[in-house]
Scaffold this motif. Sequence first.
Motif, PDB file in Angstrom:
ATOM      1  N   LEU A  16       6.616  -0.227 -10.464  1.00 29.54           N
ATOM      2  CA  LEU A  16       7.621   0.817 -10.258  1.00 29.54           C
ATOM      3  C   LEU A  16       8.987   0.189 -10.449  1.00 29.54           C
ATOM      4  CD1 LEU A  16       8.400   3.723  -9.225  1.00 29.54           C
ATOM      5  CD2 LEU A  16       8.521   2.673  -6.944  1.00 29.54           C
TER       6      LEU A  16
ATOM      7  N   THR B   4       1.163   6.339   3.366  1.00 30.30           N
ATOM      8  CA  THR B   4       2.336   7.076   2.894  1.00 30.30           C
ATOM      9  C   THR B   4       3.590   6.654   3.637  1.00 30.30           C
ATOM     10  OG1 THR B   4       0.930   8.961   2.351  1.00 30.30           O
ATOM     11  CG2 THR B   4       3.274   9.389   2.536  1.00 30.30           C
TER      12      THR B   4
ATOM     13  N   GLU C 147      11.203  -4.887 -10.683  1.00 29.35           N
ATOM     14  CA  GLU C 147      10.087  -3.967 -10.526  1.00 29.35           C
ATOM     15  C   GLU C 147       9.310  -4.346  -9.277  1.00 29.35           C
ATOM     16  OE1 GLU C 147       7.887  -2.090 -13.941  1.00 29.35           O
ATOM     17  OE2 GLU C 147       6.473  -3.691 -13.431  1.00 29.35           O
TER      18      GLU C 147
ATOM     19  N   TYR D  36      -0.037  -2.354 -10.991  1.00 24.15           N
ATOM     20  CA  TYR D  36       0.878  -1.227 -11.075  1.00 24.15           C
ATOM     21  C   TYR D  36       2.321  -1.712 -10.912  1.00 24.15           C
ATOM     22  CZ  TYR D  36      -3.085   1.953 -10.538  1.00 24.15           C
ATOM     23  OH  TYR D  36      -4.256   2.643 -10.724  1.00 24.15           O
TER      24      TYR D  36
ATOM     25  N   ARG E 273       0.225   6.639  -7.475  1.00 25.84           N
ATOM     26  CA  ARG E 273       0.683   7.762  -8.303  1.00 25.84           C
ATOM     27  C   ARG E 273       1.698   8.621  -7.542  1.00 25.84           C
ATOM     28  NH1 ARG E 273      -0.484   6.196 -13.365  1.00 25.84           N
ATOM     29  NH2 ARG E 273      -2.729   6.023 -13.781  1.00 25.84           N
ATOM     30  N   THR E 274       1.434   8.828  -6.266  1.00 21.62           N
ATOM     31  CA  THR E 274       2.333   9.649  -5.456  1.00 21.62           C
ATOM     32  C   THR E 274       3.750   9.083  -5.442  1.00 21.62           C
ATOM     33  OG1 THR E 274       0.542  10.419  -4.021  1.00 21.62           O
ATOM     34  CG2 THR E 274       2.775  10.497  -3.111  1.00 21.62           C
ATOM     35  N   PHE E 275       3.863   7.768  -5.450  1.00 17.56           N
ATOM     36  CA  PHE E 275       5.179   7.135  -5.370  1.00 17.56           C
ATOM     37  C   PHE E 275       5.733   6.733  -6.738  1.00 17.56           C
ATOM     38  CE2 PHE E 275       3.882   6.966  -0.992  1.00 17.56           C
ATOM     39  CZ  PHE E 275       5.069   7.174  -0.306  1.00 17.56           C
ATOM     40  N   GLY E 276       5.090   7.170  -7.799  1.00 11.16           N
ATOM     41  CA  GLY E 276       5.653   6.966  -9.123  1.00 11.16           C
ATOM     42  C   GLY E 276       5.283   5.686  -9.822  1.00 11.16           C
ATOM     43  N   PHE E 277       4.330   4.942  -9.290  1.00 10.88           N
ATOM     44  CA  PHE E 277       3.879   3.719  -9.954  1.00 10.88           C
ATOM     45  C   PHE E 277       3.084   4.070 -11.215  1.00 10.88           C
ATOM     46  CE2 PHE E 277       4.773   2.194  -5.764  1.00 10.88           C
ATOM     47  CZ  PHE E 277       4.989   0.830  -5.853  1.00 10.88           C
ATOM     48  N   ASP E 278       3.167   3.205 -12.216  1.00 13.95           N
ATOM     49  CA  ASP E 278       2.377   3.342 -13.438  1.00 13.95           C
ATOM     50  C   ASP E 278       1.537   2.094 -13.656  1.00 13.95           C
ATOM     51  OD1 ASP E 278       3.305   5.884 -14.320  1.00 13.95           O
ATOM     52  OD2 ASP E 278       5.178   4.941 -14.984  1.00 13.95           O
TER      53      ASP E 278
END
Length: 322
Positions: A320, A101, A125, A318, A142-147
């Motif tokens: 972002l 984190t 990106e 992934y 996921r916590t940091f907004g990656f898809d």
Amino acid sequence: MSWPEGIEARPIDKGDADAWAELLAAKELVDQEGENYDAQDLIDELEDPHLDPAADTIGLWAEGRMIAYGKLHAAEEVIDLDRVGTEGTVHPEWRRRGLGTALMPWLINRAGELHAAKHPKSPGEVTSSRISTNVGAEALFRTFGFDERRYFFDMKRPLDQPVPKVALADGLRLVPFDTSMDETLRLAHNDVFLDHWGSTPKDPDSWKTWFTGARAFRGGASYVVLDGDTIAAYVLGYEYEADTEATGIRELYIGQVGTVKAYRGRGLARMTLAKVLAKAAEVGYQRAALGVDAENPTGALGLYERLGFSVSSKWTSYGLPL
């Protein structure tokens, strides 16, 4: 950047290669990604002419050990999107203490700086990937907004199974790689992969560092199809000594398989790969391996399955937006 108490953070240099290799070996025992590195492999990475280790690497240290690291790699050219790649891990004994984190914002911030410096006029990106079994990495992304962006398969094939014999089309020659064709091959590769997701053209320095000039490259296990002096197709093979040391299995990794667009649909990739597999078995390799985009536009997945490869692991890429 704020780090947990007692953690030293600094760029990675060549003197850290042994400690870095120990960290990656500990990670591999738990994550089972099928990737092994010795110190020289990591020194080679630090000598990449397009990498600035002082700015684009970070090692986290505690109790005299490297317990986590991060590294970025930016493309020199952009086709559709400037994808700044990131990688990293936390030592299994130090997981669930907030190090991942803490590391992720550093990677994202540095990716933004690289994008702004190299390709500010293109959309950008930050990217990364994980093996499907690493649920902790998925939660972190996921916590940091990656898809999720794309899916890839690692595939393997034992070489004690018969390799199909494929006839060469009239007028074409199948020959071992020779250094005299290196620049022509680089240009052909750049053309072949223009329509492949995430691929960018390779300049001469990158080509020499990571392709035909790499320590792992095996020219004797790499073949090219020629139409006169024109390259029509090619398969390049690599052998990673650290993998052999760790697994006891001599494996030829198929790094690149390509057919020039004008020659597609004639079975040249299948023929060339069959030759490489037969040659690998002949000289003592026990297994072949490769990676493939699950949505490869040339139908590569089906080709590899027909040649006896099967999926050994699945990966997710992934992204972002920057």
